[in-house]
Design a protein around this motif. Structure first.
Motif, PDB file in Angstrom:
ATOM      1  N   LYS A 158      25.407  40.119   9.056  1.00 61.32           N
ATOM      2  CA  LYS A 158      24.176  39.355   8.176  1.00 61.32           C
ATOM      3  C   LYS A 158      25.209  38.753   6.346  1.00 61.32           C
ATOM      4  O   LYS A 158      24.702  38.469   5.730  1.00 61.32           O
ATOM      5  CB  LYS A 158      23.380  40.102   7.700  1.00 61.32           C
ATOM      6  N   LYS A 195      17.874  30.073  12.419  1.00 61.76           N
ATOM      7  CA  LYS A 195      19.586  31.058  12.671  1.00 61.76           C
ATOM      8  C   LYS A 195      18.888  32.323  13.645  1.00 61.76           C
ATOM      9  O   LYS A 195      17.730  32.522  13.313  1.00 61.76           O
ATOM     10  CB  LYS A 195      19.438  31.293  11.448  1.00 61.76           C
ATOM     11  N   PRO A 196      19.787  33.073  14.570  1.00 60.83           N
ATOM     12  CA  PRO A 196      19.521  34.354  14.675  1.00 60.83           C
ATOM     13  C   PRO A 196      19.024  34.895  14.050  1.00 60.83           C
ATOM     14  O   PRO A 196      19.426  35.403  12.303  1.00 60.83           O
ATOM     15  CB  PRO A 196      20.127  34.764  15.584  1.00 60.83           C
ATOM     16  N   CYS A 197      17.965  35.903  13.622  1.00 61.34           N
ATOM     17  CA  CYS A 197      17.665  36.974  12.822  1.00 61.34           C
ATOM     18  C   CYS A 197      18.404  38.372  13.926  1.00 61.34           C
ATOM     19  O   CYS A 197      18.106  38.353  14.614  1.00 61.34           O
ATOM     20  CB  CYS A 197      16.417  37.358  13.136  1.00 61.34           C
ATOM     21  N   TYR A 198      19.139  39.649  12.925  1.00 62.57           N
ATOM     22  CA  TYR A 198      19.224  40.219  13.042  1.00 62.57           C
ATOM     23  C   TYR A 198      18.907  41.815  12.183  1.00 62.57           C
ATOM     24  O   TYR A 198      19.936  42.394  11.957  1.00 62.57           O
ATOM     25  CB  TYR A 198      21.180  40.478  12.829  1.00 62.57           C
ATOM     26  N   ASN A 229      18.837  40.634   2.372  1.00 66.00           N
ATOM     27  CA  ASN A 229      18.286  39.594   3.477  1.00 66.00           C
ATOM     28  C   ASN A 229      17.002  40.061   3.769  1.00 66.00           C
ATOM     29  O   ASN A 229      16.650  40.720   3.421  1.00 66.00           O
ATOM     30  CB  ASN A 229      19.502  40.310   4.919  1.00 66.00           C
ATOM     31  N   HIS A 230      17.012  39.023   5.475  1.00 71.08           N
ATOM     32  CA  HIS A 230      15.116  39.066   5.738  1.00 71.08           C
ATOM     33  C   HIS A 230      15.288  41.066   6.779  1.00 71.08           C
ATOM     34  O   HIS A 230      15.706  40.487   7.170  1.00 71.08           O
ATOM     35  CB  HIS A 230      15.305  37.641   6.245  1.00 71.08           C
ATOM     36  N   ARG A 279      20.303  37.627  -4.660  1.00 73.04           N
ATOM     37  CA  ARG A 279      20.701  37.020  -3.807  1.00 73.04           C
ATOM     38  C   ARG A 279      21.521  37.976  -2.842  1.00 73.04           C
ATOM     39  O   ARG A 279      21.768  36.854  -1.862  1.00 73.04           O
ATOM     40  CB  ARG A 279      21.679  35.875  -4.326  1.00 73.04           C
ATOM     41  N   ASN A 328      21.809  30.822   3.138  1.00 76.82           N
ATOM     42  CA  ASN A 328      21.262  30.120   2.761  1.00 76.82           C
ATOM     43  C   ASN A 328      20.252  30.548   1.551  1.00 76.82           C
ATOM     44  O   ASN A 328      20.153  31.873   1.817  1.00 76.82           O
ATOM     45  CB  ASN A 328      19.793  29.175   3.289  1.00 76.82           C
ATOM     46  N   TYR A 329      20.394  30.061  -0.139  1.00 74.66           N
ATOM     47  CA  TYR A 329      20.043  30.679  -0.520  1.00 74.66           C
ATOM     48  C   TYR A 329      18.354  30.616  -2.149  1.00 74.66           C
ATOM     49  O   TYR A 329      17.989  31.108  -2.860  1.00 74.66           O
ATOM     50  CB  TYR A 329      21.082  31.532  -2.100  1.00 74.66           C
ATOM     51  N   TYR A 370      11.180  37.052   4.215  1.00 71.99           N
ATOM     52  CA  TYR A 370      11.781  35.837   3.862  1.00 71.99           C
ATOM     53  C   TYR A 370      10.235  34.384   4.046  1.00 71.99           C
ATOM     54  O   TYR A 370      10.471  33.693   3.124  1.00 71.99           O
ATOM     55  CB  TYR A 370      12.978  34.440   4.312  1.00 71.99           C
ATOM     56  N   TRP A 391      26.536  40.277   3.397  1.00 72.15           N
ATOM     57  CA  TRP A 391      26.658  40.589   2.596  1.00 72.15           C
ATOM     58  C   TRP A 391      24.977  41.044   2.222  1.00 72.15           C
ATOM     59  O   TRP A 391      24.708  40.359   2.702  1.00 72.15           O
ATOM     60  CB  TRP A 391      27.113  40.646   0.923  1.00 72.15           C
ATOM     61  N   LEU A 440      14.949  33.176  12.410  1.00 75.68           N
ATOM     62  CA  LEU A 440      14.786  33.917  10.194  1.00 75.68           C
ATOM     63  C   LEU A 440      13.997  32.920   9.921  1.00 75.68           C
ATOM     64  O   LEU A 440      13.682  31.692  11.049  1.00 75.68           O
ATOM     65  CB  LEU A 440      16.274  33.170   9.820  1.00 75.68           C
TER      66      LEU A 440
HETATM   67  C1  LIG Z   1      20.092  34.974   0.066  1.00 71.62           C
HETATM   68  S1  LIG Z   1      21.518  35.183   1.319  1.00 71.62           S
HETATM   69  C2  LIG Z   1      21.379  37.153   1.849  1.00 71.62           C
HETATM   70  C3  LIG Z   1      22.522  37.634   1.081  1.00 71.62           C
HETATM   71  C4  LIG Z   1      23.759  37.053   2.006  1.00 71.62           C
HETATM   72  N1  LIG Z   1      23.817  37.901   3.740  1.00 71.62           N
HETATM   73  C5  LIG Z   1      25.263  36.872   1.272  1.00 71.62           C
HETATM   74  O1  LIG Z   1      26.287  37.370   2.823  1.00 71.62           O
HETATM   75  O2  LIG Z   1      25.851  36.298   0.767  1.00 71.62           O
HETATM   76  C6  LIG Z   1      20.377  34.533   2.814  1.00 71.62           C
HETATM   77  C7  LIG Z   1      21.157  34.334   4.079  1.00 71.62           C
HETATM   78  O3  LIG Z   1      21.912  35.355   4.353  1.00 71.62           O
HETATM   79  C8  LIG Z   1      22.133  35.453   5.875  1.00 71.62           C
HETATM   80  N2  LIG Z   1      20.696  36.248   6.943  1.00 71.62           N
HETATM   81  C9  LIG Z   1      20.026  37.381   5.322  1.00 71.62           C
HETATM   82  N3  LIG Z   1      18.737  38.087   6.456  1.00 71.62           N
HETATM   83  C10 LIG Z   1      19.661  37.580   7.976  1.00 71.62           C
HETATM   84  C11 LIG Z   1      18.793  38.376   8.811  1.00 71.62           C
HETATM   85  N4  LIG Z   1      18.267  39.087   9.164  1.00 71.62           N
HETATM   86  N5  LIG Z   1      19.518  37.974  10.079  1.00 71.62           N
HETATM   87  C12 LIG Z   1      21.345  37.017   9.836  1.00 71.62           C
HETATM   88  N6  LIG Z   1      21.505  36.319   8.716  1.00 71.62           N
HETATM   89  C13 LIG Z   1      20.491  37.102   7.730  1.00 71.62           C
HETATM   90  C14 LIG Z   1      21.329  34.238   6.237  1.00 71.62           C
HETATM   91  O4  LIG Z   1      23.464  33.250   7.155  1.00 71.62           O
HETATM   92  C15 LIG Z   1      20.969  33.824   5.147  1.00 71.62           C
HETATM   93  O5  LIG Z   1      20.808  32.134   5.365  1.00 71.62           O
END
Ligand SMILES: C[S@@+](CC[C@H](N)C(=O)[O-])C[C@H]1O[C@@H](n2cnc3c(N)ncnc32)[C@H](O)[C@@H]1O
Ligand SMILES: [Zn+2]
Ligand SMILES: [Zn+2]
Ligand SMILES: [Zn+2]
Length: 308
Positions: free
Chosen positions: A150, A286-289, A224-225, A221, A192-193, A263, A152, A299
């Motif tokens: 996912k 986007k796939p949710c992990y 994650n979801h 920021r 996407n933030y 989210y 960070w 997501l």
């Molecule tokens: C607000 S940011 C969260 C921080 C992000 N992971 C980063 O590296 O900065 C949201 C993005 O994180 C990723 N993300 C968040 N939750 C996720 C999940 N459950 N599964 C997959 N990707 C996720 C997606 O790319 C999403 O658009």
């Protein structure tokens, strides 16, 4: 000492200062602007999140209707008595927080989250008033870390009791056309933030707030979801009509656990049939992990932000 030597020494000092600033940043993504440093794991050298400007509070961005730093609320007149429902103008119905700083009624399956107004800079009560929680900032040591799939993420290094305030989701407050402009510039691979909060006020009126911490934001920021999250996002108003997006522990959280919220805002504000109709074709999502047993596979997707 020759002029050249002076110049060399000052260049040396500048390089050392830059190095120490980089080190500091590596040790604290919040750059000293929160109550505690927020470290990045793995510590020391290694991959780092893409640089962004740190702000603990919302800032006005392009198209913002209201400047979030302006004071829009009057204060209460509780100088001799504590702020209590009935006498304090900031507490309309009941206490927002209990004696242990926990959000009241967080466990109740209410259909909609109740609005929270904290005491503010114009209130006559003191800093120790019980109706001041989010404004006191971070209370637990948190860490940014690299997840497997996912990008960070954010985790806690301490246990967090259910109901306690964890962190805000702060960033630039945008107008709708700027949101659309920024979203159109994103590719399918970009995180996407941008978040849209819709609050049903009264008479069917809806207040929309758009927050973007991509370029200027706080540690929220990195959240994650999850389809089974441990945080709940509640709009909290302090000095301004622009709500702070405050995340509270929806359950007791253990040290080392990743922090997440839904989210779609579905934890308390359950999805409406209107929202269901807006959900878009799968190929755009986007796939949710998140790994939760009840994972919805994709997501959440706010199609209203993607209109032409
Ligand atoms: C607000 S940011 C969260 C921080 C992000 N992971 C980063 O590296 O900065 C949201 C993005 O994180 C990723 N993300 C968040 N939750 C996720 C999940 N459950 N599964 C997959 N990707 C996720 C997606 O790319 C999403 O658009
Ligand atoms: Zn009061
Ligand atoms: Zn007050
Ligand atoms: Zn999921």
């Amino acid at each position: 000492m020759s002029a050249e030597a002076v110049e060399q020494r000052s260049l040396g000092t500048a390089a050392a200062e830059e190095e120490s600033a980089t080190l500091k940043e590596q040790q604290d993504v919040a750059r000293g602007l929160e109550n505690f440093p927020v470290s990045v794991w793995p510590l020391g050298a290694g991959p780092r999140p893409k640089p962004f400007q740190y702000t603990p509070d919302h800032v006005a961005g392009p198209g913002a209707d209201i400047d979030p730093t302006q004071i829009t609320f009057p204060g209460c007149a509780c100088s001799d008595t504590p702020c209590l429902p009935g006498t304090c103008s900031c507490l309309r119905h009941e206490n927002n927080y209990d004696d242990s700083l926990c959000l009241s009624n967080i466990g109740l399956e209410a259909k909609y989250a109740k609005p929270v107004f904290e005491c503010n800079v114009l209130c006559q009560c003191g800093e120790r008033c019980r109706n001041r929680v989010v404004q006191h900032g971070l209370q637990f040591h948190l860490q940014v870390f690299q997840t497997d799939k996912k990008g960070w993420g954010l985790r806690t290094l301490e246990s967090i009791p259910k109901g306690r305030f964890v962190c805000e989701y702060a960033g630039e407050i945008l107008g709708f056309s700027e949101v659309q402009r920024r979203i159109h510039l994103q590719t399918a691979h970009d995180p996407n933030y941008i978040i849209a909060i819709r609050e049903h006020i009264y008479n069917g009126q809806v207040m929309e707030t758009f927050v973007d911490p991509t370029y200027i934001g706080n540690i929220g920021r990195f959240l994650n979801h999850s389809c089974e999250p441990n945080l709940l996002m509640i709009p909290v108003r302090i000095d301004s009509m622009v709500p702070k997006l405050a995340l509270f522990a929806a359950k007791a959280i253990l040290p080392g656990e990743e922090l997440s919220y839904d989210y779609s805002g579905r934890f308390l504000n359950q999805i409406s049939s209107e929202d269901k109709e807006r959900i878009d074709p799968e190929q755009l999502r986007k796939p949710c992990y998140c790994g939760a047993p009840s994972c919805a596979t994709f997501l959440p997707y706010d199609s209203s932000l993607y209109c032409p």
